[in-house]
Design a protein around this motif. Structure first.
Motif, mmCIF file in Angstrom:
data_model
loop_
_atom_site.group_PDB
_atom_site.id
_atom_site.type_symbol
_atom_site.label_atom_id
_atom_site.label_comp_id
_atom_site.label_asym_id
_atom_site.label_seq_id
_atom_site.Cartn_x
_atom_site.Cartn_y
_atom_site.Cartn_z
ATOM 1 N N MET A 1 -45.769 -4.230 27.067
ATOM 2 C CA MET A 1 -45.694 -5.499 26.393
ATOM 3 C C MET A 1 -44.223 -5.808 26.135
ATOM 4 O O MET A 1 -43.450 -4.944 25.761
ATOM 5 C CB MET A 1 -46.472 -5.470 25.087
ATOM 6 C CG MET A 1 -46.368 -6.773 24.367
ATOM 7 S SD MET A 1 -47.431 -6.972 22.935
ATOM 8 C CE MET A 1 -49.022 -6.988 23.693
ATOM 9 N N LEU A 2 -43.873 -7.062 26.288
ATOM 10 C CA LEU A 2 -42.541 -7.576 26.018
ATOM 11 C C LEU A 2 -42.587 -8.309 24.687
ATOM 12 O O LEU A 2 -43.493 -9.104 24.448
ATOM 13 C CB LEU A 2 -42.123 -8.530 27.136
ATOM 14 C CG LEU A 2 -40.768 -9.200 27.018
ATOM 15 C CD1 LEU A 2 -39.656 -8.160 27.152
ATOM 16 C CD2 LEU A 2 -40.620 -10.266 28.099
ATOM 17 N N ASN A 29 -40.742 -12.698 36.258
ATOM 18 C CA ASN A 29 -39.904 -11.514 36.094
ATOM 19 C C ASN A 29 -40.548 -10.365 35.338
ATOM 20 O O ASN A 29 -40.075 -9.232 35.433
ATOM 21 C CB ASN A 29 -38.583 -11.897 35.426
ATOM 22 C CG ASN A 29 -37.693 -12.643 36.387
ATOM 23 O OD1 ASN A 29 -37.062 -12.043 37.239
ATOM 24 N ND2 ASN A 29 -37.664 -13.958 36.271
ATOM 25 N N PHE A 30 -41.622 -10.628 34.577
ATOM 26 C CA PHE A 30 -42.232 -9.566 33.780
ATOM 27 C C PHE A 30 -43.746 -9.455 33.942
ATOM 28 O O PHE A 30 -44.307 -8.400 33.693
ATOM 29 C CB PHE A 30 -41.908 -9.764 32.299
ATOM 30 C CG PHE A 30 -40.450 -9.642 32.002
ATOM 31 C CD1 PHE A 30 -39.849 -8.396 31.911
ATOM 32 C CD2 PHE A 30 -39.665 -10.764 31.838
ATOM 33 C CE1 PHE A 30 -38.496 -8.269 31.646
ATOM 34 C CE2 PHE A 30 -38.312 -10.658 31.577
ATOM 35 C CZ PHE A 30 -37.730 -9.399 31.484
ATOM 36 N N LEU A 31 -44.413 -10.532 34.312
ATOM 37 C CA LEU A 31 -45.874 -10.513 34.385
ATOM 38 C C LEU A 31 -46.308 -10.492 35.849
ATOM 39 O O LEU A 31 -45.797 -9.707 36.616
ATOM 40 C CB LEU A 31 -46.445 -11.689 33.595
ATOM 41 C CG LEU A 31 -46.075 -11.683 32.108
ATOM 42 C CD1 LEU A 31 -46.457 -12.986 31.440
ATOM 43 C CD2 LEU A 31 -46.699 -10.508 31.387
ATOM 44 N N VAL A 44 -45.603 -4.345 36.020
ATOM 45 C CA VAL A 44 -46.207 -5.600 35.570
ATOM 46 C C VAL A 44 -46.673 -5.389 34.134
ATOM 47 O O VAL A 44 -47.550 -4.568 33.878
ATOM 48 C CB VAL A 44 -47.400 -6.006 36.467
ATOM 49 C CG1 VAL A 44 -48.060 -7.261 35.933
ATOM 50 C CG2 VAL A 44 -46.938 -6.208 37.898
ATOM 51 N N LEU A 45 -46.050 -6.099 33.202
ATOM 52 C CA LEU A 45 -46.428 -5.966 31.803
ATOM 53 C C LEU A 45 -47.757 -6.670 31.551
ATOM 54 O O LEU A 45 -48.133 -7.580 32.281
ATOM 55 C CB LEU A 45 -45.331 -6.557 30.914
ATOM 56 C CG LEU A 45 -43.944 -5.933 31.088
ATOM 57 C CD1 LEU A 45 -42.962 -6.564 30.122
ATOM 58 C CD2 LEU A 45 -43.980 -4.429 30.905
ATOM 59 N N ASP A 46 -48.442 -6.242 30.496
ATOM 60 C CA ASP A 46 -49.764 -6.808 30.231
ATOM 61 C C ASP A 46 -49.764 -7.873 29.142
ATOM 62 O O ASP A 46 -50.806 -8.393 28.779
ATOM 63 C CB ASP A 46 -50.763 -5.712 29.894
ATOM 64 C CG ASP A 46 -50.425 -4.957 28.627
ATOM 65 O OD1 ASP A 46 -49.362 -5.216 28.035
ATOM 66 O OD2 ASP A 46 -51.219 -4.092 28.236
#
Length: 65
Positions: A1-2, A29-31, A44-46
């Motif tokens: 998680m970001l 860039n994150f998902l 790949v963040l959730d």
């Protein structure tokens, strides 16, 4: 998680269009999106946590959508 935001600094989103630009950046860039400059590589963040303690909360609902 970001996690975005927090208790230090001054931050805001100036318009719905700005919210869309930030949302596209976060997605790509994150998902689940694609970018040649993903800071975490293939990870790949959730999710994203919006910790809006300072600044204006305006347009964060647009960002989240």
């Amino acid at each position: 998680m970001l996690s975005l935001g927090g208790g230090i600094g001054n931050y805001s989103i100036g318009s719905r269009e700005d919210a869309k630009v930030v949302a596209n950046y976060l997605w790509n860039n994150f998902l689940g999106g694609k970018s040649s400059s993903r800071p975490l590589g293939d990870a790949v963040l959730d999710g994203i946590d919006f910790n809006i303690e300072l600044g204006s909360p305006q347009y964060y609902d647009d960002l989240a959508r």
